[in-house]
Motif scaffolding. Structure first.
Motif, PDB file in Angstrom:
ATOM      1  N   THR A 111       0.845  -1.197   0.000  1.00  0.00           N
ATOM      2  CA  THR A 111       0.000   0.000   0.000  1.00  0.00           C
ATOM      3  C   THR A 111       0.876   1.242   0.000  1.00  0.00           C
ATOM      4  O   THR A 111       1.742   1.395   0.863  1.00  0.00           O
ATOM      5  CB  THR A 111      -0.931   0.020   1.223  1.00  0.00           C
ATOM      6  OG1 THR A 111      -1.759  -1.153   1.204  1.00  0.00           O
ATOM      7  CG2 THR A 111      -1.813   1.254   1.204  1.00  0.00           C
TER       8      THR A 111
ATOM      9  N   VAL B 254       1.252   5.192   0.384  1.00  0.00           N
ATOM     10  CA  VAL B 254       0.674   6.417   0.948  1.00  0.00           C
ATOM     11  C   VAL B 254       1.297   7.591   0.195  1.00  0.00           C
ATOM     12  O   VAL B 254       2.456   7.945   0.427  1.00  0.00           O
ATOM     13  CB  VAL B 254       0.936   6.515   2.463  1.00  0.00           C
ATOM     14  CG1 VAL B 254       0.297   7.784   3.020  1.00  0.00           C
ATOM     15  CG2 VAL B 254       0.405   5.282   3.173  1.00  0.00           C
TER      16      VAL B 254
ATOM     17  N   GLN C 114       2.222  11.102  -0.598  1.00  0.00           N
ATOM     18  CA  GLN C 114       2.403  12.391   0.084  1.00  0.00           C
ATOM     19  C   GLN C 114       3.438  13.191  -0.691  1.00  0.00           C
ATOM     20  O   GLN C 114       4.590  13.312  -0.283  1.00  0.00           O
ATOM     21  CB  GLN C 114       2.841  12.187   1.536  1.00  0.00           C
ATOM     22  CG  GLN C 114       1.823  11.488   2.418  1.00  0.00           C
ATOM     23  CD  GLN C 114       2.303  11.314   3.840  1.00  0.00           C
ATOM     24  OE1 GLN C 114       3.429  11.664   4.184  1.00  0.00           O
ATOM     25  NE2 GLN C 114       1.449  10.758   4.687  1.00  0.00           N
TER      26      GLN C 114
ATOM     27  N   SER D 125      -1.974  13.983  -2.541  1.00  0.00           N
ATOM     28  CA  SER D 125      -2.071  13.059  -1.415  1.00  0.00           C
ATOM     29  C   SER D 125      -3.151  12.028  -1.723  1.00  0.00           C
ATOM     30  O   SER D 125      -4.123  12.302  -2.423  1.00  0.00           O
ATOM     31  CB  SER D 125      -2.398  13.798  -0.110  1.00  0.00           C
ATOM     32  OG  SER D 125      -3.639  14.475  -0.221  1.00  0.00           O
TER      33      SER D 125
ATOM     34  N   THR E  48      -4.063   7.359  -1.295  1.00  0.00           N
ATOM     35  CA  THR E  48      -3.632   6.003  -0.968  1.00  0.00           C
ATOM     36  C   THR E  48      -3.944   5.098  -2.149  1.00  0.00           C
ATOM     37  O   THR E  48      -5.031   5.170  -2.721  1.00  0.00           O
ATOM     38  CB  THR E  48      -4.338   5.488   0.296  1.00  0.00           C
ATOM     39  OG1 THR E  48      -4.093   6.393   1.371  1.00  0.00           O
ATOM     40  CG2 THR E  48      -3.811   4.123   0.681  1.00  0.00           C
TER      41      THR E  48
ATOM     42  N   THR F 192      -3.164   0.919  -3.405  1.00  0.00           N
ATOM     43  CA  THR F 192      -2.605  -0.396  -3.123  1.00  0.00           C
ATOM     44  C   THR F 192      -2.082  -1.006  -4.417  1.00  0.00           C
ATOM     45  O   THR F 192      -2.803  -1.090  -5.409  1.00  0.00           O
ATOM     46  CB  THR F 192      -3.662  -1.315  -2.492  1.00  0.00           C
ATOM     47  OG1 THR F 192      -4.126  -0.723  -1.275  1.00  0.00           O
ATOM     48  CG2 THR F 192      -3.067  -2.673  -2.170  1.00  0.00           C
TER      49      THR F 192
ATOM     50  N   THR G  26       2.644  -0.847   4.383  1.00  0.00           N
ATOM     51  CA  THR G  26       2.521   0.472   3.761  1.00  0.00           C
ATOM     52  C   THR G  26       3.896   1.108   3.617  1.00  0.00           C
ATOM     53  O   THR G  26       4.819   0.810   4.372  1.00  0.00           O
ATOM     54  CB  THR G  26       1.612   1.397   4.582  1.00  0.00           C
ATOM     55  OG1 THR G  26       2.197   1.597   5.881  1.00  0.00           O
ATOM     56  CG2 THR G  26       0.228   0.810   4.727  1.00  0.00           C
TER      57      THR G  26
ATOM     58  N   SER H 168       5.231   7.415  -0.394  1.00  0.00           N
ATOM     59  CA  SER H 168       5.672   7.579  -1.781  1.00  0.00           C
ATOM     60  C   SER H 168       7.011   8.292  -1.884  1.00  0.00           C
ATOM     61  O   SER H 168       7.726   8.119  -2.873  1.00  0.00           O
ATOM     62  CB  SER H 168       4.618   8.352  -2.571  1.00  0.00           C
ATOM     63  OG  SER H 168       4.434   9.658  -2.030  1.00  0.00           O
TER      64      SER H 168
END
Length: 228
Positions: free
Chosen positions: A76, A78, A80, A141, A143, A145, A190, A193
């Motif tokens: 996953t 994330v 940002q 921003s 999320t 997967t 997770t 990025s």
């Protein structure tokens, strides 16, 4: 007869221009977006008395770290991303010059036109100044997967994934690809990025919102041939 042929030619040119104007943008994320499923392997029972035996989808021991490490595992991301860039340029130049020539005495063999009255003087100056500035602010921003599509010789994971959302007649999709160090993945699977190498992020839309932001084919045609 010729009138009909000319009409068909005009319609063909209009259709050709319309097709050229609707060329989709080049994709940023290139390559597979998911790992191909491996062929199932029939498990072979081993009489070793162990509780956990290898299965067709891999072996997961009781005390093994569950972080992704194989092709097909899930990671996953994330997202940002935040970038700020600013640039300011100022230039100023000033140059001046002066030249003169006085003839006080000339030889007699020269014509009288080259006497002392043929003095001259010249002055010149040049000045220029310029100021320019630019600024760019971007923030993204979210999320997403992804799946592991490859494992490099040093253990780094090649990941890629896609998410599509369709609402009524419009749709949006987000794609991501990059290389992840397994040590930067958290226990919940997770990773941020900003810790992904060769990250490629693509967020586009299709439908009415995309058509509104697209320039008309005739306006685009005249814009390409206009010399101004």
């Amino acid at each position: 007869m010729w009138l009909r042929v000319s009409r068909f030619l005009v319609l063909g040119m209009v259709a050709l221009l319309g097709a050229c104007a609707m060329v989709p943008p080049e994709p940023v994320v290139i390559g597979p977006l998911t790992a191909p499923p491996p062929a199932p392997i029939a498990p072979q029972a081993v009489a070793n008395g162990a509780i956990y035996q290898p299965t067709a989808y891999g072996n997961y021991p009781l005390f093994e770290d569950r972080r992704p490490r194989n092709v097909g595992d899930i990671v996953t991301i994330v997202i940002q991303e935040k970038t700020n860039a600013a640039k300011s340029v100022s230039t100023s130049t000033d140059r001046s010059g002066e030249a003169g020539m006085d003839i006080g005495l000339s030889p007699g063999i020269l014509p009288s036109e080259l006497g002392s009255r043929q003095n001259f003087g010249a002055t010149g100056s040049n000045a220029a100044s310029g100021v320019g500035s630019s600024r760019a602010d971007n923030m993204f921003s979210g999320t997403l997967t992804t799946t592991v599509i490859g494992v490099m010789p040093n253990g780094n994971l090649q990941i890629a994934g896609e998410k599509q959302i369709a609402i009524n007649r419009g749709s949006e999709y987000m794609r991501f690809s990059g290389v992840v160090d397994p040590r930067s993945i958290t226990g919940s699977g997770t990773v941020v990025s900003t810790q992904v190498a060769d990250a490629r992020i693509e967020f586009r839309s299709k439908g009415v919102m995309d058509e509104v932001q697209t320039m008309g084919w005739l306006q685009r045609f005249f814009l390409n041939i206009s010399p101004f």
